[in-house]
Design a protein around this motif. Structure first.
Motif, short mmCIF file in Angstrom:
data_model
loop_
_atom_site.label_atom_id
_atom_site.label_comp_id
_atom_site.label_asym_id
_atom_site.label_seq_id
_atom_site.Cartn_x
_atom_site.Cartn_y
_atom_site.Cartn_z
N HIS A 197 0.68 -1.09 -0.32
CA HIS A 197 -0.17 0.23 -0.19
C HIS A 197 0.76 1.09 0.29
O HIS A 197 0.84 2.08 -0.96
N ASP A 198 1.78 1.58 0.76
CA ASP A 198 2.72 2.28 1.18
C ASP A 198 3.42 2.38 0.41
O ASP A 198 4.58 3.56 -0.25
N GLY A 199 4.17 1.04 0.05
CA GLY A 199 5.22 1.66 -0.77
C GLY A 199 5.12 1.28 -2.48
O GLY A 199 5.22 2.12 -3.30
N THR A 200 4.82 0.12 -3.14
CA THR A 200 4.37 -0.22 -5.27
C THR A 200 3.22 0.64 -4.68
O THR A 200 3.17 1.09 -5.95
N THR A 260 4.46 4.23 -5.37
CA THR A 260 5.32 4.63 -6.32
C THR A 260 3.84 4.27 -7.98
O THR A 260 4.66 5.23 -8.42
N LEU A 261 3.20 3.64 -7.69
CA LEU A 261 2.68 3.61 -8.91
C LEU A 261 1.57 4.62 -9.09
O LEU A 261 1.53 5.36 -9.78
N THR A 262 0.97 5.16 -8.04
CA THR A 262 0.28 6.04 -7.95
C THR A 262 0.59 7.63 -8.66
O THR A 262 1.09 8.31 -9.66
N SER A 263 2.38 7.70 -7.96
CA SER A 263 3.02 9.02 -8.66
C SER A 263 3.39 8.59 -10.40
O SER A 263 3.50 9.33 -10.83
N LEU A 264 3.67 7.29 -10.52
CA LEU A 264 3.67 6.73 -11.91
C LEU A 264 2.58 7.54 -12.40
O LEU A 264 2.91 7.76 -14.28
N LYS A 320 -0.30 10.98 -16.70
CA LYS A 320 -0.85 11.75 -17.04
C LYS A 320 -0.29 12.90 -17.46
O LYS A 320 -1.11 13.48 -18.32
N VAL A 321 0.37 13.55 -16.26
CA VAL A 321 1.01 14.90 -17.55
C VAL A 321 1.99 15.10 -18.02
O VAL A 321 0.95 15.44 -19.22
N LEU A 322 2.76 13.25 -18.97
CA LEU A 322 3.04 13.11 -19.36
C LEU A 322 2.07 13.09 -20.93
O LEU A 322 2.03 14.26 -22.08
N ILE A 377 -2.43 -0.22 -10.45
CA ILE A 377 -3.00 0.21 -8.51
C ILE A 377 -3.95 -0.41 -8.48
O ILE A 377 -3.84 -1.24 -7.00
N GLU A 378 -5.00 -0.56 -9.13
CA GLU A 378 -6.66 -1.40 -7.93
C GLU A 378 -5.97 -3.54 -7.63
O GLU A 378 -6.30 -3.40 -6.66
N GLN A 379 -5.39 -3.39 -8.80
CA GLN A 379 -5.09 -4.87 -8.11
C GLN A 379 -3.97 -5.32 -7.24
O GLN A 379 -4.89 -6.29 -6.29
N VAL A 380 -3.43 -4.38 -7.41
CA VAL A 380 -2.31 -3.82 -5.83
C VAL A 380 -2.92 -3.84 -4.30
O VAL A 380 -2.70 -4.33 -3.01
#
Ligand SMILES: Nc1ncnc2c1ncn2[C@@H]1O[C@H](COP(=O)(O)OP(=O)(O)OP(=O)(O)O)[C@@H](O)[C@H]1O
Ligand SMILES: [Mg+2]
Length: 536
Positions: free
Chosen positions: A341-344, A347-351, A356-358, A382-385
């Motif tokens: 939740h906190d790590g992967t 990271t996925l959320t920031s990815l 989205k910015v890209l 992200i949903e799966q994790v």
């Protein structure tokens, strides 16, 4: 009953003395009366041819008188003969009768008198022999009864307890009681290292305190019980011994004598029971036999108590290990969930944010579409994790309680497989201790995993039933079922799911029942006891 039987009964009930008197006297009387009658009738007719009537009359009177006198004398002689016969015949018989009646009443003190070396004398001898054998048999029976009674008392007392110390206390007290002794003690080998340890004092009754000190302390080395026991010299019989270790206490006194009962099973000797034997107490072979028998039975009871103690100890260790294992499993799951939740997850959320910015920065339509697809894929991951993290540590369980957590778990698991669900969750918002909630949650999770993996079911029922002082969970499917007795096949890979459920339930003092049969679906029911009463 006809008259012949009545007469024969009457005759047979007449006492022997009367019968003999009748046989001796009756013929004489009958003969006298017949002679008298003949003199009066036949002889008078005969004489009337030879003599005048007057002389016939006188002759008749004299004849009748003589017959009466002779008959009387014959009767008296018969009576005397009868008396003599009674003396030599009926007296021994009557005495024999009295002896037989006494024996019938259980009195073996009387013996038949042997009056003569005839047949009656032989009968008397045979009767005496029979009584002697009865007396021996009775004594044997009394000894056996006493032994059984004593053994029974001791065994009953010892069997009431399960703890080794309580067993030996009760056994020692009961043995002292049946032997009418006052003091004794029990020494046991330390089973971990019998060769290098002195015998341990585990029970004592009626010993003076300085004796107890000797038995607990170093002077016990002087005691020969240990070496004789371990070398097998004591044998298996109870025996009378004198103890030098007490002699040391007071050299002027006589050595203490004690009866030693060895304790051991199949030549593995593990202890002794010693009973102090006062000097004025005489000890019979029978007493030692009884104590040997008691020793044999107590050895088995004590060995069982030792086994029970080690079993309880092992069970406690197993339980502690199991608890630690489950706790470690829960901790590890929580750690993984946190990491995901906190790590992967982060990271996925920031990815995703960067993607989205890209995506927004892209002018080329094709590239923008590609980045958008990447965004969607990342959202899916992200949903799966999140799903995995949730299953590892269901926050719904902590936040909303078991009802809600189960509902969400079941829906999450069954919806993708298009399995119909029936809920009967009646706990409401009532909260249970966390370990109970998490155990029931994990059990439901494993049951549903099994349904998805093995059952090919189209419908599942999940039930959570609060009982007065327990909670019951049931997961039932209408799938292909299986034979619960056919799971122990060592060739197959180890199945841990159902075993784990069982252990989780037992850890909380509960029970788990799996009901299934090929083609008949499967039902798993867990019942966990609660200290509180559920009011939902
Ligand atoms: N609901 C069910 N329907 C049909 N068969 C089942 C069901 N639950 C269990 N089984 C049978 O019982 C076996 C043992 O189940 P268990 O959960 O102990 O082991 P597993 O699921 O095979 O492996 P795991 O150790 O990963 O749980 C399964 O392999 C399956 O054959
Ligand atoms: Mg399983």
């Amino acid at each position: 009953m006809d008259w012949r039987t009545k007469i024969s009964d009457l005759i047979s009930s007449v006492p022997v003395r009367l019968k003999i008197a009748g046989i001796m006297v009756l013929p004489v009387l009958i003969l006298g009366l017949a002679l008298n009658y003949w003199i009066r009738t036949g002889l008078s007719d005969w004489l009337s041819y030879l003599l005048t009537d007057e002389r016939v009359h006188i002759a008749m009177q004299n004849g009748s008188r003589s017959v009466v006198i002779v008959t009387m004398m014959a009767a008296i002689i018969s009576v005397m003969l009868t008396f003599f016969l009674m003396l030599i015949l009926t007296r021994p018989l009557l005495h024999l009768r009295q002896v037989a009646l006494n024996v019938a009443d259980g009195d073996f003190s009387l013996r038949a008198k042997i009056w003569a070396q005839d047949e009656i004398g032989e009968v008397a001898q045979a009767v005496n022999h029979m009584i002697d054998r009865l007396v021996v048999g009775q004594q044997k029976l009394q000894r056996t009864n006493r032994r059984l009674e004593a053994v029974n008392k001791v065994i009953m007392a010892a069997s009431r307890a399960l703890d080794l110390r309580e067993v030996l206390d009760a056994a020692l007290q009961a043995t002292l009681d049946v032997m009418r002794l006052e003091s004794g003690w029990v020494l046991l080998c330390d089973s971990a290292d019998p060769d290098n340890q002195p015998l341990r004092l585990v029970s004592q009754i009626g010993l003076e305190s300085n004796w107890t000190d000797v038995l607990k302390g170093g002077q016990q080395q002087l005691c020969a019980c240990r070496s004789d026991l371990l070398s097998g010299q004591l044998g298996q019989n109870a025996s009378l011994r004198s103890c030098p270790c007490f002699y040391k206490l007071n050299p002027d006194s006589k050595p203490v004598e004690h009866i030693t009962i060895p304790l051991g099973v199949r030549d593995q000797w593990f202890g002794v029971i010693n009973l102090v034997c006062p000097q004025n107490r005489s000890l019979s072979e029978d007493d030692l036999d009884i104590l040997t028998t008691i020793g044999v039975h107590l050895s088995v009871i004590a060995a069982n108590a030792q086994l029970h103690a080690s079993l309880v100890e092992k069970e406690a260790v197993r339980q502690a290990l199991l608890e630690a294992l489950v706790r470690a499993q829960e901790d590890e799951r929580a750690r993984l969930a946190r990491e995901l939740h906190d790590g992967t997850g982060q990271t996925l959320t920031s990815l995703l944010v960067r993607l989205k910015v890209l995506e927004k920065q892209q002018k080329d339509a094709q590239l923008r579409e590609n980045v958008s697809e990447l965004c969607e894929a990342t959202s899916g991951i992200i949903e799966q994790v999140r799903g995995v993290s949730y299953r590892l540590r269901p926050s719904a369980l902590e936040e909303f309680g078991l009802d809600m957590a189960l509902r969400s778990l079941v829906q999450d698991m069954t919806e993708p497989a298009e399995i119909g669900v029936d809920f009967n969750l009646s706990l409401g918002k009532q909260r249970l201790p966390f370990e109970i909630e998490s155990t029931l949650y994990r059990i439901a999770q494993e049951c549903l995993t099994n349904v998805l993996r093995h059952a090919q079911a189209s419908h599942v029922t999940v039930e959570l039933l609060p009982l007065p002082y327990a909670i019951c969970l049931r997961v039932e499917d209408d799938g292909i079922g299986f034979d619960p007795n056919d799971l122990g096949n060592g060739k197959k890979r180890p199945r841990l799911g159902l075993i784990g459920l069982q252990e989780r339930a037992e850890m909380l003092g509960g029970s788990l029942v799996v009901q299934s049969a090929p083609g008949a679906g499967t039902s798993v029911q867990v019942r966990i006891p609660l200290e509180m009463e559920i009011t939902a």
